[in-house]
Design a protein around this motif. Structure first.
Motif, mmCIF file in Angstrom:
data_model
loop_
_atom_site.group_PDB
_atom_site.id
_atom_site.type_symbol
_atom_site.label_atom_id
_atom_site.label_comp_id
_atom_site.label_asym_id
_atom_site.label_seq_id
_atom_site.Cartn_x
_atom_site.Cartn_y
_atom_site.Cartn_z
ATOM 1 N N LEU A 48 58.069 24.684 15.862
ATOM 2 C CA LEU A 48 57.385 24.918 17.162
ATOM 3 C C LEU A 48 55.691 25.475 16.808
ATOM 4 N N SER A 49 55.554 26.114 15.711
ATOM 5 C CA SER A 49 54.284 26.487 15.519
ATOM 6 C C SER A 49 53.110 25.332 15.311
ATOM 7 N N CYS A 50 53.751 24.222 15.165
ATOM 8 C CA CYS A 50 52.975 22.998 15.382
ATOM 9 C C CYS A 50 52.478 22.919 16.697
ATOM 10 N N ASN A 51 53.279 23.165 17.873
ATOM 11 C CA ASN A 51 52.790 22.564 19.059
ATOM 12 C C ASN A 51 51.818 23.925 19.384
ATOM 13 N N TYR A 52 51.866 25.024 18.891
ATOM 14 C CA TYR A 52 51.066 26.063 19.347
ATOM 15 C C TYR A 52 49.460 25.886 18.613
#
Length: 203
Positions: free
Chosen positions: A95-99
């Motif tokens: 999910l850090s990719c989305n951020y």
């Protein structure tokens, strides 16, 4: 790094004048910068490497706040501006990719490039059933659920799935690291926010 919501633990390797790269682990049960251990030394041969424990994970503080996707986007932005202090490559997982996508759109001057590891939430989304999001917000129910999810019989298969291994192939040192991170005081706060869908971000 003393951030607005608490202290952020991070490790730095590599020459001070090397191009910076910031490693951002996925916000999930038992997560920490330990996730990036296999690539840190190799990257440090060419980069100034910053490996963070996100707020609510690992050795960083676990404050009782309302964790959302914007919490982490703001953390990434402030860390880059105040600690790294120059445009950096962001290497993120889960999910850090989305951020990172959201941050690059918001503050392109801080981001040299983005590199993604297993960016499934970027393409699949993070939709949660309504009954689950409501249920985990009941304090006692959330704590009981978290206690169950962090038992060895759940945590070990979860780690095996993350690593793409059979349970028997999971290194004991890896399990111990995830188990220790999952049982930090207050470690349930960010994870329950994730389970309830508060950390999801469609970019």
């Amino acid at each position: 790094y003393k951030w607005i919501h608490g202290h952020i633990h991070y490790t730095v390797l590599g020459e001070a004048d090397a191009p910076p790269i910031v490693l951002l682990h996925a916000p999930e049960i038992g997560a920490s910068s330990y996730e990036m251990r296999a690539i840190v030394a190799k990257l440090a041969q060419r980069y100034r490497v910053y490996a963070l424990d996100l707020l609510g994970f690992g050795l960083s503080d676990h404050p009782a706040i309302d964790y959302t996707a914007n919490t982490y986007i703001a953390l990434y932005q402030d860390f880059l501006a105040n600690v790294v202090a120059r445009p950096a490559t962001l290497l993120a997982s889960g999910l850090s990719c989305n951020y990172c996508v959201a941050l690059a759109a918001r503050a392109p001057n801080l981001c040299e490039r983005l590199i993604f590891l297993s960016p499934l939430p970027l393409f699949e989304g993070e939709s949660k059933p309504y009954w689950l999001t409501s249920l985990v917000q009941v304090p006692l129910v959330g704590l009981v659920l978290y206690a169950f999810l962090t038992t060895p019989m759940i945590l070990r298969p979860l780690l095996a799935r993350r690593q793409g291994l059979c349970e028997s192939q999971v290194a004991e040192s890896d399990f111990q690291a995830v188990d220790a991170a999952a049982h930090q005081l207050g470690a349930e706060r960010a994870v329950l926010a994730s389970i309830s869908g508060k950390l999801a971000l469609n970019v």
